[in-house]
Design an enzyme around this catalytic site. Sequence first.
Site, PDB file in Angstrom:
ATOM      1  N   GLU A 172       0.841  -1.214   0.000  1.00 21.04           N
ATOM      2  CA  GLU A 172       0.000   0.000   0.000  1.00 21.04           C
ATOM      3  C   GLU A 172       0.867   1.253   0.000  1.00 21.04           C
ATOM      4  O   GLU A 172       0.760   2.113   0.882  1.00 21.04           O
ATOM      5  CB  GLU A 172      -0.942  -0.006   1.206  1.00 21.04           C
ATOM      6  CG  GLU A 172      -1.977  -1.119   1.146  1.00 21.04           C
ATOM      7  CD  GLU A 172      -3.030  -1.052   2.246  1.00 21.04           C
ATOM      8  OE1 GLU A 172      -2.744  -0.479   3.304  1.00 21.04           O
ATOM      9  OE2 GLU A 172      -4.139  -1.575   2.033  1.00 21.04           O
ATOM     10  N   GLU A 365      -5.517  -8.303  -1.208  1.00 16.99           N
ATOM     11  CA  GLU A 365      -6.179  -8.149   0.090  1.00 16.99           C
ATOM     12  C   GLU A 365      -7.640  -7.828  -0.162  1.00 16.99           C
ATOM     13  O   GLU A 365      -7.952  -6.956  -0.970  1.00 16.99           O
ATOM     14  CB  GLU A 365      -5.605  -6.981   0.911  1.00 16.99           C
ATOM     15  CG  GLU A 365      -4.268  -7.249   1.521  1.00 16.99           C
ATOM     16  CD  GLU A 365      -3.794  -6.104   2.424  1.00 16.99           C
ATOM     17  OE1 GLU A 365      -4.632  -5.452   3.069  1.00 16.99           O
ATOM     18  OE2 GLU A 365      -2.578  -5.880   2.458  1.00 16.99           O
TER      19      GLU A 365
HETATM   20  C1  BGP Z   1      -4.328  -2.968   4.870  1.00 18.93           C
HETATM   21  C2  BGP Z   1      -3.002  -3.476   5.303  1.00 18.93           C
HETATM   22  C3  BGP Z   1      -3.012  -4.721   6.087  1.00 18.93           C
HETATM   23  C4  BGP Z   1      -4.257  -5.002   6.855  1.00 18.93           C
HETATM   24  C5  BGP Z   1      -5.527  -4.520   6.219  1.00 18.93           C
HETATM   25  C6  BGP Z   1      -6.734  -4.475   7.116  1.00 18.93           C
HETATM   26  O1  BGP Z   1      -4.318  -1.593   4.929  1.00 18.93           O
HETATM   27  O2  BGP Z   1      -2.148  -3.712   4.198  1.00 18.93           O
HETATM   28  O3  BGP Z   1      -1.809  -4.792   6.790  1.00 18.93           O
HETATM   29  O4  BGP Z   1      -4.147  -4.853   8.183  1.00 18.93           O
HETATM   30  O5  BGP Z   1      -5.412  -3.264   5.636  1.00 18.93           O
HETATM   31  O6  BGP Z   1      -6.685  -3.351   7.908  1.00 18.93           O
HETATM   32  P1  BGP Z   1      -6.916  -3.354   9.454  1.00 18.93           P
HETATM   33  O7  BGP Z   1      -5.949  -4.342   9.992  1.00 18.93           O
HETATM   34  O8  BGP Z   1      -6.620  -1.991   9.886  1.00 18.93           O
HETATM   35  O9  BGP Z   1      -8.316  -3.750   9.660  1.00 18.93           O
END
Ligand code: BGP
Length: 475
Positions: A172, A365
């Site tokens: 990201e 993701e």
């Molecule tokens: C993205 C990241 C991840 C992950 C995901 C979910 O931004 O790449 O590392 O954590 O989001 O977000 P969160 O964990 O804040 O719910």
Amino acid sequence: MSTTFPPGFLWGGATAANQVEGAYAEGGKGLSIQDVMPNGIMTPRTAEPTPDNLKLEAIDFYHRYAQDIELFAEMGFSVYRFSIAWSRIFPNGDDAEPNEEGLAFYDRVLDELERHGIEPLITMSHYETPLAIAEKYDGWVSREVIGLFERYARVLFERYGHRVKYWLTFNEINSVLHAPFMSGGINTPKDRLSATDLYQAIHHELVASASATRIAHEIDPDIKVGCMVLGMPIYPLTPDPADVLAAMGADHSNLMFSDVHTRGRYPGYALRFFRENGIELQITDEDRSLLAEHTVDFVSFSYYMSVCETADPSKKVAGRGNILGGVPNPYLPASEWGWQIDPVGLRLILNQFWDRWGKPLFIVENGLGAKDQLVESADAVDGFTVLDDYRIDYLNAHLVQVAEAVADGVEVLGYTTWGPIDLVSASTAELSKRYGFIYVDRDDDGTGTLARYRKKSFDWYREVIATGGASLRQG
Ligand code: BGP
């Protein structure tokens, strides 16, 4: 409606080292920025690791990787995306030699994946810059960090390149605009960071990514290096052209990253933004040729939600829990953390990215963070399970839209859900924000046995993979 996925489509899940491994001071690992971030992105770092930081132990993947990969294999994964903790390989970031114990750990992870026929997809830097790089160099603000990353990249490709085809440089990368410490290892607090330093740091990351791509291809031309962006459609709040323009501007601030990664130069709108905001970047001729000659092989992205944008300051309310900012959409429901659920947005963004860059896409993701209830069940193999129909509905709806995009002609390499096993949240550092098909017995207060339990969604995903998507519910 279509549920056809291309032959060879990769199905799996994705995690990041700091959110699963734990063992933060084992195996010669140095501290990473995450070890001093007990409360997530929006709160200041601590001077040193504190016991309330759930990431220090996380879900103990460091010791339980074999058991966890076995469960992924049981679901039929053909790909597993994970990240290498840079601070396991170079504990201080600028060490002359890599840490053999750290390298050996990932050898073992790869052995396990190979044993199950699961293709690895490795993120080289997933929000876990060695802390020393943040403190000594102010992270990516310093040009010297390009050289440190090149050294790290060379070690990884030489060690694992013959057995790992797919690599991602920075997780990201566009999130550095909002979370400079977590995403760019930039120690200067956000409110004191100048726009010039921020964009100079971004430039260094873009150059380092191109340079890593060059090194990978030199070592083995079959390696595929991708970029990774936080994907989020930005809709105009109304059809008022002023809102449409505001949405375009917000979109540009994110698209710039992959525009450079894929086209090898800064787009005109970015040059205008720099000019009009007094941002003068140090860009060398060597930078320019690296960017131009070593563009990425594919584009990967995360997808959770969409947002709106407006030109009207009175309507600019920030969405809750939303990383990149933006205005909530009145037509969409939201998760318990306020992330607005928009499956169609995934089809839109797949089309937008494909039309814009013409590079194969990888959804690395996607998932729903929710509070789960572990319940006793005589039918469950583990004696307990989670009846997570809400997660099944979310994923089903998104996968149907991926299939629609495939039918639209978009080239999609694969799909990895975020957090196939419960892990520590990046934004809030909670464990109760669960994404997994596998429940992990650990709570926000750090208690729990760390035992693993298959949720209802575990069987659902296994079926989806086994049928190549044919079991997806339509509508
Ligand atoms: C993205 C990241 C991840 C992950 C995901 C979910 O931004 O790449 O590392 O954590 O989001 O977000 P969160 O964990 O804040 O719910």
